[in-house]
Motif scaffolding. Structure first.
Motif, PDB file in Angstrom:
ATOM      1  N   ALA A   1      53.309  -9.388 133.454  1.00 39.15           N
ATOM      2  CA  ALA A   1      51.822  -9.230 133.383  1.00 39.15           C
ATOM      3  C   ALA A   1      50.989  -9.473 134.389  1.00 39.15           C
ATOM      4  O   ALA A   1      49.315  -9.104 134.810  1.00 39.15           O
ATOM      5  CB  ALA A   1      51.955  -9.976 131.949  1.00 39.15           C
ATOM      6  N   THR A   2      50.943 -10.841 135.419  1.00 36.82           N
ATOM      7  CA  THR A   2      50.763 -10.785 136.175  1.00 36.82           C
ATOM      8  C   THR A   2      50.338  -9.380 137.501  1.00 36.82           C
ATOM      9  O   THR A   2      49.106  -8.988 137.890  1.00 36.82           O
ATOM     10  CB  THR A   2      51.408 -11.819 136.999  1.00 36.82           C
ATOM     11  OG1 THR A   2      51.175 -12.871 136.305  1.00 36.82           O
ATOM     12  CG2 THR A   2      50.399 -12.218 138.508  1.00 36.82           C
ATOM     13  N   LEU A   3      51.404  -9.193 137.144  1.00 42.82           N
ATOM     14  CA  LEU A   3      51.380  -7.944 138.357  1.00 42.82           C
ATOM     15  C   LEU A   3      49.993  -6.872 137.645  1.00 42.82           C
ATOM     16  O   LEU A   3      49.570  -5.934 138.544  1.00 42.82           O
ATOM     17  CB  LEU A   3      52.331  -7.459 138.692  1.00 42.82           C
ATOM     18  CG  LEU A   3      53.404  -8.108 139.673  1.00 42.82           C
ATOM     19  CD1 LEU A   3      54.860  -7.096 139.600  1.00 42.82           C
ATOM     20  CD2 LEU A   3      53.007  -8.022 140.519  1.00 42.82           C
ATOM     21  N   PHE A   4      50.514  -6.891 136.313  1.00 44.74           N
ATOM     22  CA  PHE A   4      49.933  -5.554 135.644  1.00 44.74           C
ATOM     23  C   PHE A   4      48.456  -6.072 136.359  1.00 44.74           C
ATOM     24  O   PHE A   4      47.201  -5.358 135.932  1.00 44.74           O
ATOM     25  CB  PHE A   4      50.169  -5.760 134.591  1.00 44.74           C
ATOM     26  CG  PHE A   4      49.229  -5.120 133.031  1.00 44.74           C
ATOM     27  CD1 PHE A   4      49.456  -3.574 132.655  1.00 44.74           C
ATOM     28  CD2 PHE A   4      47.946  -5.152 132.941  1.00 44.74           C
ATOM     29  CE1 PHE A   4      48.836  -2.898 132.115  1.00 44.74           C
ATOM     30  CE2 PHE A   4      47.241  -4.223 131.761  1.00 44.74           C
ATOM     31  CZ  PHE A   4      47.337  -3.428 131.247  1.00 44.74           C
ATOM     32  N   TYR A   5      47.920  -7.449 135.693  1.00 43.34           N
ATOM     33  CA  TYR A   5      46.233  -7.429 136.037  1.00 43.34           C
ATOM     34  C   TYR A   5      46.244  -7.266 137.637  1.00 43.34           C
ATOM     35  O   TYR A   5      44.490  -6.912 137.586  1.00 43.34           O
ATOM     36  CB  TYR A   5      45.623  -9.096 135.532  1.00 43.34           C
ATOM     37  CG  TYR A   5      44.996  -9.565 135.980  1.00 43.34           C
ATOM     38  CD1 TYR A   5      43.655  -9.912 135.090  1.00 43.34           C
ATOM     39  CD2 TYR A   5      44.968 -10.264 137.357  1.00 43.34           C
ATOM     40  CE1 TYR A   5      43.005 -10.337 135.415  1.00 43.34           C
ATOM     41  CE2 TYR A   5      43.461 -10.463 137.775  1.00 43.34           C
ATOM     42  CZ  TYR A   5      42.234 -10.733 136.406  1.00 43.34           C
ATOM     43  OH  TYR A   5      40.857 -11.153 137.122  1.00 43.34           O
ATOM     44  N   ALA A   6      47.248  -7.669 138.386  1.00 44.00           N
ATOM     45  CA  ALA A   6      47.188  -7.190 139.205  1.00 44.00           C
ATOM     46  C   ALA A   6      46.763  -6.052 139.656  1.00 44.00           C
ATOM     47  O   ALA A   6      45.247  -5.801 140.995  1.00 44.00           O
ATOM     48  CB  ALA A   6      47.280  -7.678 140.774  1.00 44.00           C
ATOM     49  N   VAL A   7      46.622  -5.238 139.170  1.00 40.15           N
ATOM     50  CA  VAL A   7      46.470  -3.711 139.470  1.00 40.15           C
ATOM     51  C   VAL A   7      46.019  -3.055 139.026  1.00 40.15           C
ATOM     52  O   VAL A   7      44.410  -2.193 139.038  1.00 40.15           O
ATOM     53  CB  VAL A   7      47.449  -2.933 139.947  1.00 40.15           C
ATOM     54  CG1 VAL A   7      48.642  -3.000 141.049  1.00 40.15           C
ATOM     55  CG2 VAL A   7      48.174  -3.454 138.980  1.00 40.15           C
ATOM     56  N   GLU A   8      45.221  -3.872 137.213  1.00 37.67           N
ATOM     57  CA  GLU A   8      44.267  -3.028 136.622  1.00 37.67           C
ATOM     58  C   GLU A   8      43.315  -3.709 136.823  1.00 37.67           C
ATOM     59  O   GLU A   8      42.483  -3.474 135.854  1.00 37.67           O
ATOM     60  CB  GLU A   8      45.425  -3.039 135.050  1.00 37.67           C
ATOM     61  CG  GLU A   8      46.899  -2.467 135.223  1.00 37.67           C
ATOM     62  CD  GLU A   8      46.180  -0.686 135.194  1.00 37.67           C
ATOM     63  OE1 GLU A   8      45.213   0.003 135.145  1.00 37.67           O
ATOM     64  OE2 GLU A   8      47.122  -0.019 135.819  1.00 37.67           O
ATOM     65  N   GLY A   9      43.223  -4.984 137.027  1.00 37.45           N
ATOM     66  CA  GLY A   9      42.076  -5.558 136.599  1.00 37.45           C
ATOM     67  C   GLY A   9      41.723  -6.645 134.985  1.00 37.45           C
ATOM     68  O   GLY A   9      40.680  -7.333 134.294  1.00 37.45           O
ATOM     69  N   HIS A  10      42.770  -6.606 134.191  1.00 37.02           N
ATOM     70  CA  HIS A  10      42.444  -6.889 133.124  1.00 37.02           C
ATOM     71  C   HIS A  10      43.569  -7.767 132.634  1.00 37.02           C
ATOM     72  O   HIS A  10      45.090  -6.813 132.444  1.00 37.02           O
ATOM     73  CB  HIS A  10      41.842  -6.067 131.847  1.00 37.02           C
ATOM     74  CG  HIS A  10      42.934  -4.207 131.787  1.00 37.02           C
ATOM     75  ND1 HIS A  10      43.615  -4.716 131.575  1.00 37.02           N
ATOM     76  CD2 HIS A  10      41.971  -3.770 132.407  1.00 37.02           C
ATOM     77  CE1 HIS A  10      44.072  -3.401 131.144  1.00 37.02           C
ATOM     78  NE2 HIS A  10      43.578  -2.547 132.052  1.00 37.02           N
ATOM     79  N   ARG A  11      43.950  -7.602 130.757  1.00 36.22           N
ATOM     80  CA  ARG A  11      45.359  -8.568 130.784  1.00 36.22           C
ATOM     81  C   ARG A  11      46.341  -7.320 129.804  1.00 36.22           C
ATOM     82  O   ARG A  11      45.238  -6.544 129.216  1.00 36.22           O
ATOM     83  CB  ARG A  11      44.547  -9.390 129.916  1.00 36.22           C
ATOM     84  CG  ARG A  11      44.423 -10.674 130.768  1.00 36.22           C
ATOM     85  CD  ARG A  11      43.383 -12.037 129.395  1.00 36.22           C
ATOM     86  NE  ARG A  11      42.969 -11.338 128.197  1.00 36.22           N
ATOM     87  CZ  ARG A  11      42.384 -12.303 127.817  1.00 36.22           C
ATOM     88  NH1 ARG A  11      42.646 -13.064 127.581  1.00 36.22           N
ATOM     89  NH2 ARG A  11      41.185 -11.201 127.015  1.00 36.22           N
ATOM     90  N   PRO A  12      47.781  -7.154 130.282  1.00 31.15           N
ATOM     91  CA  PRO A  12      47.864  -6.089 129.292  1.00 31.15           C
ATOM     92  C   PRO A  12      47.648  -6.579 127.937  1.00 31.15           C
ATOM     93  O   PRO A  12      47.979  -5.193 127.517  1.00 31.15           O
ATOM     94  CB  PRO A  12      49.265  -7.019 129.876  1.00 31.15           C
ATOM     95  CG  PRO A  12      49.910  -7.604 130.181  1.00 31.15           C
ATOM     96  CD  PRO A  12      47.972  -8.742 130.445  1.00 31.15           C
ATOM     97  N   TYR A  13      47.674  -7.589 127.204  1.00 28.90           N
ATOM     98  CA  TYR A  13      47.042  -7.393 125.747  1.00 28.90           C
ATOM     99  C   TYR A  13      45.977  -8.331 125.956  1.00 28.90           C
ATOM    100  O   TYR A  13      45.601  -9.257 126.458  1.00 28.90           O
ATOM    101  CB  TYR A  13      48.130  -8.744 125.141  1.00 28.90           C
ATOM    102  CG  TYR A  13      49.675  -8.011 125.089  1.00 28.90           C
ATOM    103  CD1 TYR A  13      50.587  -7.295 123.922  1.00 28.90           C
ATOM    104  CD2 TYR A  13      50.578  -8.061 125.486  1.00 28.90           C
ATOM    105  CE1 TYR A  13      51.703  -6.733 123.956  1.00 28.90           C
ATOM    106  CE2 TYR A  13      52.186  -7.913 125.875  1.00 28.90           C
ATOM    107  CZ  TYR A  13      52.723  -6.875 124.328  1.00 28.90           C
ATOM    108  OH  TYR A  13      53.654  -6.442 124.880  1.00 28.90           O
ATOM    109  N   LEU A  14      45.416  -7.758 124.806  1.00 28.61           N
ATOM    110  CA  LEU A  14      43.610  -7.240 124.575  1.00 28.61           C
ATOM    111  C   LEU A  14      43.980  -8.264 123.032  1.00 28.61           C
ATOM    112  O   LEU A  14      44.521  -7.892 122.434  1.00 28.61           O
ATOM    113  CB  LEU A  14      43.058  -6.806 124.663  1.00 28.61           C
ATOM    114  CG  LEU A  14      43.293  -5.846 126.043  1.00 28.61           C
ATOM    115  CD1 LEU A  14      41.951  -4.986 126.471  1.00 28.61           C
ATOM    116  CD2 LEU A  14      42.363  -6.358 126.849  1.00 28.61           C
ATOM    117  N   GLY A  15      42.693  -8.556 122.919  1.00 27.16           N
ATOM    118  CA  GLY A  15      41.992  -9.976 122.205  1.00 27.16           C
ATOM    119  C   GLY A  15      41.173 -10.331 121.848  1.00 27.16           C
ATOM    120  O   GLY A  15      40.887 -11.098 122.434  1.00 27.16           O
TER     121      GLY A  15
END
Length: 298
Positions: free
Chosen positions: A200-214
């Motif tokens: 999930a941290t790597l997701f944030y690093a490349v996408e700029g947002h969290r993998p699950y939104l709410g």
């Protein structure tokens, strides 16, 4: 006791300036007057609604867990001190910035940058797991980016492997958006939970947002338990690592050795791969907290 710049803690550590604050403590840049070196001094604070009577024991517990982990990418703990009614943990001062602050200011990392960050954090986690410690709070805010080093910090809610994840309050400690599904269900903390959080941290690093939104923590936890993460759009060759680490079921999740091999492959096939070596001295620099350097490896 009121603490501020110039305060001497435990007769040894001179506070210089406050450099961070979280749910469990305030971190100061300080000077060890006995050894003449700069350190980070973490003043422990009780969680919201809790008393401070157990701070001394919690501080000693955090220091002991962190001290078990001997790895260049794990923050080093020097001392645990008690001063008046306050407990302190004295750590190495890492001259860097949190990953989340770096991404907010300069934008997401490239897949190659994120792979390098992931390898170093993974190394710290493997050392922790080998010592029987589960971090339980791997998130961008606890990943410090320095000039040539990435450091995993804050073992404040770490636990021994297999220890129940739910405290008496029934609230799972850690950031909801980076909490593995099994921990959200109240199952014991296990090393694979840290690996999910790394994904999930790597997701944030490349996408700029969290993998699950709410709209709030409860909605995010529901999404983690029942939904699918937002598909990564900018992960490129890092996408299989992220999705492999974030599989809902532990048995289907990438193991640490598998993730390490895949992260190295991302580095080996990225532009500039001649600078990458598993054994040589020259390796790619970690992304710096400045604009031009942040973009250099893209």
């Amino acid at each position: 006791m009121v603490h501020g710049p110039g305060t001497l803690v435990a007769g040894r550590y001179r506070l210089l300036e406050r450099i961070g604050r979280g749910g469990f403590g305030v971190v100061w840049r300080a000077r060890d007057e006995r050894l003449g070196r700069r350190v980070a001094a973490k003043q422990l604070l009780p969680p919201a609604g809790a008393g401070g009577s157990d701070l001394g024991e919690r501080g000693l517990r955090e220091a002991r867990f962190a001290a078990r982990v001997a790895h260049p990418s794990a923050v080093a703990v020097y001392d645990a001190a008690h001063d008046g009614d306050c407990s302190w943990i004295i750590m190495e001062l890492v001259p860097g910035r949190p990953l989340n602050a770096l991404v907010r200011e300069h934008g997401p990392l490239s897949p190659r940058q994120a792979a390098w960050v992931g390898l170093q954090v993974l190394g710290a986690l493997r050392a922790a797991h080998a010592a029987g410690v589960v971090h339980r709070d791997v998130k961008p805010g606890n990943v410090l980016i320095a000039r040539r080093r990435v450091v995993l910090a804050d073992f404040g809610i770490a636990a021994l492997a297999g220890e129940p994840a739910l405290p008496r309050s029934g609230v799972v400690p850690g950031a909801p958006a980076y909490t593995a599904p099994e921990r959200a269900r109240g199952e014991p903390a296990v090393p694979a939970s840290d690996l999910w959080s790394l994904g999930a941290t790597l997701f944030y690093a490349v996408e700029g947002h969290r993998p699950y939104l709410g709209p709030g923590p409860a909605a995010i936890v529901r999404a983690i338990l029942t939904g699918e993460p937002v598909p990564p759009c900018h992960a490129g060759p890092l996408a299989p690592v992220i999705t492999g680490l974030m599989r809902r079921e532990i048995d289907a999740r990438l193991t640490a050795p598998q993730a390490a091999v895949m992260l190295w492959r991302v580095l080996d096939r990225a532009p500039g791969r001649a600078a990458v070596s598993r054994t040589g001295a020259r390796r790619p620099r970690a992304p710096r907290p400045r604009g031009p350097e942040h973009r250099r490896m893209r």
